[in-house]
Write an enzyme that holds these catalytic residues in place. Sequence first.
Site, PDB file in Angstrom:
ATOM      1  N   ARG A 239       6.344   2.690   5.595  1.00 42.56           N
ATOM      2  CA  ARG A 239       4.760   1.939   6.675  1.00 42.56           C
ATOM      3  C   ARG A 239       3.467   2.042   5.126  1.00 42.56           C
ATOM      4  O   ARG A 239       3.305   2.993   4.499  1.00 42.56           O
ATOM      5  CB  ARG A 239       4.408   3.006   7.689  1.00 42.56           C
ATOM      6  N   GLU A 268      -0.522  -5.115   8.028  1.00 41.83           N
ATOM      7  CA  GLU A 268       0.190  -6.849   8.427  1.00 41.83           C
ATOM      8  C   GLU A 268      -0.154  -7.610   9.151  1.00 41.83           C
ATOM      9  O   GLU A 268      -0.471  -7.817  10.553  1.00 41.83           O
ATOM     10  CB  GLU A 268       1.448  -6.278   7.966  1.00 41.83           C
ATOM     11  N   HIS A 287       7.980  -7.124   5.692  1.00 44.12           N
ATOM     12  CA  HIS A 287       8.692  -6.124   6.212  1.00 44.12           C
ATOM     13  C   HIS A 287       9.922  -6.264   7.091  1.00 44.12           C
ATOM     14  O   HIS A 287       9.874  -6.601   8.209  1.00 44.12           O
ATOM     15  CB  HIS A 287       7.589  -6.158   7.446  1.00 44.12           C
TER      16      HIS A 287
END
Length: 321
Positions: A239, A268, A287
Amino acid sequence: MEKQHIYITRKIPNELLQPYQEQFHFSMWEKESEPVPREVLLEKVEHVAGILCLLTDQIDEEVFNKAKHLQLVANMAVGYDNIDVEAAKARQVVVTNTPDVLTETTADLTFALLMATARRIVEANEFIKKDEWKDWSPFLLAGSDIHHQTIGIVGMGRIGEAVARRAKGFGMNILYYNRSRKMEAEQELDATYVSFEKLLTEADFVVCLTPLTSDTHQIFNKQAFEKMKQSAIFINASRGMTMDEQALYEALKAGEIKAAGLDVFATEPIRASHPLLELDNVVCLPHIGSASVATRENMIKLCLENLSSYFKGHGAKTPVE
């Protein structure tokens, strides 16, 4: 049995929903590449019994206050820091995640990111695309060896162990730091449990795979980067909030560490103007740790199985603690 209403926060293939059509009424946000707007989410959850959401959806006190009939939140991720679990518990709402089904895929991506960063793969690809390859020289785009180096894994959960198995295949020395020791992993993988500080000072590759908690928030800060070897490479596939991005940028810019490979960021999605993208010694990914077609389908299926099992009275398959 009365059909329960389920809201899905992103468009997913209808064929995955088909086996559950007799049990549920589904409604969903009809865009695959855009998150559901907050106002739409708050409106849609008002009368639902279940939510199937993504890690980008904040399921917080405001959502729970609106969703008076909510019984289960199925999160399409292993981590669930996007959900206010305490607020869910207070309302007796079950929260589930998707462990196991994405372990190997995420480990593949993590190790690929490590390799790409160490061997400057993206930089080399751009080198050719820019027509800069004019000749060969002894140290042209020379990177770092991976084989027989020391990897330090912070967070020895399922994915951490899977990354360690890959590292073992490269003959790497495996160090790990975790909130508890993993004796079986130590025996199977010849991994060594060390303190966080010892891992930072000894590892050639520092790999962050820890969940985001109050203890791990910005665990990789200025002091952490200062402890690393100047030749160390930092990889984060957990994360974004586990690292202080400004401190990382400064460490990379100053040459305090050699390079970084990142699949996650504090906020993000990031934009092309993000400071870390200025640096040649950083590989950034959007991601995509679990992003294989098969794994993403399996994650959705597990979310649906959790909903189905719970509402049939058998309990959720993978509830979070």
